[in-house]
Design an enzyme around this catalytic site. Sequence first.
Site, PDB file in Angstrom:
ATOM      1  N   ARG A  71      16.575   4.731   6.539  1.00 40.78           N
ATOM      2  CA  ARG A  71      14.886   5.652   6.837  1.00 40.78           C
ATOM      3  C   ARG A  71      15.204   5.341   8.939  1.00 40.78           C
ATOM      4  NH1 ARG A  71      10.564   3.032   4.141  1.00 40.78           N
ATOM      5  NH2 ARG A  71       9.557   3.848   5.697  1.00 40.78           N
TER       6      ARG A  71
ATOM      7  N   THR B  73       7.198 -11.571  12.732  1.00 41.80           N
ATOM      8  CA  THR B  73       6.735 -12.850  12.336  1.00 41.80           C
ATOM      9  C   THR B  73       8.011 -13.727  12.207  1.00 41.80           C
ATOM     10  OG1 THR B  73       5.220 -12.525  11.210  1.00 41.80           O
ATOM     11  CG2 THR B  73       5.644 -14.535  11.068  1.00 41.80           C
TER      12      THR B  73
ATOM     13  N   ASP C 126      -0.449 -14.260  -0.698  1.00 44.46           N
ATOM     14  CA  ASP C 126       0.594 -13.783   0.689  1.00 44.46           C
ATOM     15  C   ASP C 126      -0.654 -12.523   1.428  1.00 44.46           C
ATOM     16  OD1 ASP C 126       3.013 -13.316   2.495  1.00 44.46           O
ATOM     17  OD2 ASP C 126       3.481 -12.683   1.671  1.00 44.46           O
ATOM     18  N   LYS C 127       0.231 -12.348   2.562  1.00 43.88           N
ATOM     19  CA  LYS C 127      -0.724 -11.617   3.149  1.00 43.88           C
ATOM     20  C   LYS C 127       0.887 -10.202   4.063  1.00 43.88           C
ATOM     21  CE  LYS C 127      -1.460 -11.046   7.537  1.00 43.88           C
ATOM     22  NZ  LYS C 127      -0.525 -10.645   9.004  1.00 43.88           N
ATOM     23  N   HIS C 128       0.187  -9.387   4.517  1.00 43.40           N
ATOM     24  CA  HIS C 128       1.505  -8.548   4.795  1.00 43.40           C
ATOM     25  C   HIS C 128       0.802  -7.262   6.086  1.00 43.40           C
ATOM     26  CE1 HIS C 128       5.104  -7.072   5.911  1.00 43.40           C
ATOM     27  NE2 HIS C 128       4.831  -5.732   5.505  1.00 43.40           N
ATOM     28  N   SER C 129       0.970  -7.076   7.242  1.00 42.13           N
ATOM     29  CA  SER C 129       0.386  -6.200   8.321  1.00 42.13           C
ATOM     30  C   SER C 129       1.232  -5.305   7.739  1.00 42.13           C
ATOM     31  CB  SER C 129       0.651  -6.747   9.294  1.00 42.13           C
ATOM     32  OG  SER C 129       0.678  -6.312  10.376  1.00 42.13           O
TER      33      SER C 129
ATOM     34  N   SER D 236       8.467   0.097   0.319  1.00 40.56           N
ATOM     35  CA  SER D 236       9.176  -0.721   0.960  1.00 40.56           C
ATOM     36  C   SER D 236       8.625  -1.747   1.381  1.00 40.56           C
ATOM     37  CB  SER D 236       9.447   0.470   2.200  1.00 40.56           C
ATOM     38  OG  SER D 236      10.342  -0.880   3.240  1.00 40.56           O
TER      39      SER D 236
ATOM     40  N   LYS E 259       8.998  -5.686  -1.949  1.00 41.80           N
ATOM     41  CA  LYS E 259       9.480  -6.865  -1.615  1.00 41.80           C
ATOM     42  C   LYS E 259       8.285  -7.890  -1.929  1.00 41.80           C
ATOM     43  CE  LYS E 259      10.327  -5.008   2.564  1.00 41.80           C
ATOM     44  NZ  LYS E 259      10.236  -4.516   3.567  1.00 41.80           N
ATOM     45  N   LYS E 260       7.449  -7.882  -2.289  1.00 38.99           N
ATOM     46  CA  LYS E 260       5.860  -8.233  -2.435  1.00 38.99           C
ATOM     47  C   LYS E 260       6.163  -8.124  -3.717  1.00 38.99           C
ATOM     48  CE  LYS E 260       5.194  -8.916   1.682  1.00 38.99           C
ATOM     49  NZ  LYS E 260       4.998 -10.621   2.376  1.00 38.99           N
TER      50      LYS E 260
HETATM   51  N1  URA Z   1       7.546  -2.421   6.920  1.00 35.59           N
HETATM   52  C1  URA Z   1       8.372  -1.973   5.896  1.00 35.59           C
HETATM   53  O1  URA Z   1       8.610  -2.778   4.912  1.00 35.59           O
HETATM   54  N2  URA Z   1       8.349  -0.904   4.989  1.00 35.59           N
HETATM   55  C2  URA Z   1       8.368  -0.038   5.769  1.00 35.59           C
HETATM   56  O2  URA Z   1       8.240   1.212   5.292  1.00 35.59           O
HETATM   57  C3  URA Z   1       7.646   0.023   6.683  1.00 35.59           C
HETATM   58  C4  URA Z   1       6.956  -1.072   7.396  1.00 35.59           C
END
Ligand code: URA
Length: 438
Positions: free
Chosen positions: A170, A122, A82-85, A185, A189-190
């Site tokens: 937050r 996305t 996976d990729k996350h931005s 954060s 999830k990842k």
């Molecule tokens: N994306 C997230 O999932 N969490 C953050 O705190 C910032 C960007």
Amino acid sequence: MLAQEIIRIKRDGHPLERAHIDNFVKGLVDGSWSEGQAAALAMAMFLNGLSRAETAALTQAMMHSGRVMDWSQANLSGPVLDKHSSGGVGDKVSLMLAPLVAACGGVVPMISGRGLGHTGGTLDKLGSIPGYKTMPDVATLHRALQSAGCAIIGQTADLAPADGRLYAIRDVTATVETVPLITASILSKKLAAGLQGLVMDVKVGNGAFAASMDMAKALAESLVQVATGAGLPTRAWITDMNQVLGTTAGNALETLEAVEFLKGNALEPRQLLVTRILSAELLLMGGLAANEVDALQKVDQALQSGRALEQFSRMVSALGGPADFVERPSHYLSAAPVQLTVPAPRSGWVTGMATRDIGLAVVELGGGRRQASDTIDPRVGFTQFAQVGQQVHSGDVLAVVHAADTASAERARQTLLALIHIGDTPPVMSPVLLKHVV
Ligand code: URA
């Protein structure tokens, strides 16, 4: 231990122990910590920071606050990647990368988010495709992964629920932009998604959460170290976000650009480079390529042969979208009723743009949310966006506004004229790939 005693420790600048963090995370999920208490601890964390050990403890506690995915029964054909931005404007890389990696043998169950602040999400982009299920049941998700090798979906309520509650708190207490909390954060999830390899695209610049290179570097290093420490091989690229990525910003418009990219028709060079390098990184991490040259070649072949487009098409139809979506995207993506060009007010070079404010201009048009409960208008946004370094003559198109009505189109046009800067000399160009963090 009482919540207020835990808050007091961090308020006074002392480190939290794992038991304190576990207590907090449990309290986020079972409601035994009130919103005020969670906000107070978030602010104490924001102001006094968290050590790497505290960040790792928070990440792991939030990861285990809900279901941790296990793909062993899903009959998948390749490594789970996976990729996350970290978020930007016009950042539609995921829409192209997931099918590209799938076309090269990877499996990409990409759990993505909705737009946040000035950044697009996305999930909102794919939500513009009629019928596309962003929250499929497990059987549908497995079928999509088996047939397409990728599935871009939303975060279910049972995946890292502690992050879901903390993030919402937050968001409204000005405690988002801090490295330890962003790290925990994203990675909670990842890690809960059961991945075998992750590449992070950490954006830096005036359209990113990390405005400075120092913060982007700190975030990239924190993400790589905490994820790797938790058993998830992770690498990061720091990439430039001082201008809109690609030529569009706005949900349906970006989806259309992604389809055109996969057809080989809209290969804006910076967007192409980011997509190729991040895809290649995943092939290397998944053992799907021998070296960087081989990985890039495989990515290029997947694009040029149309195989990536085919994987995208299968993903859309497996998740409930039209089977012929990629053949006729404009037929399915609704168009905004008003389109207005933004002409260059003078001749010169595009020297820069206020990218964050351009993202906010999309929100202003209705393409993003002011409150979590807002619905978005997928049709609105910008196309034909000028690039930094481009020479323009007076009257040339700097962008086209897509709006729901004439008044909002005209407002957006005036806004863009103030946000796209034109100078007398060409600017010093910054590369889009800035740093590799491993
Ligand atoms: N994306 C997230 O999932 N969490 C953050 O705190 C910032 C960007």
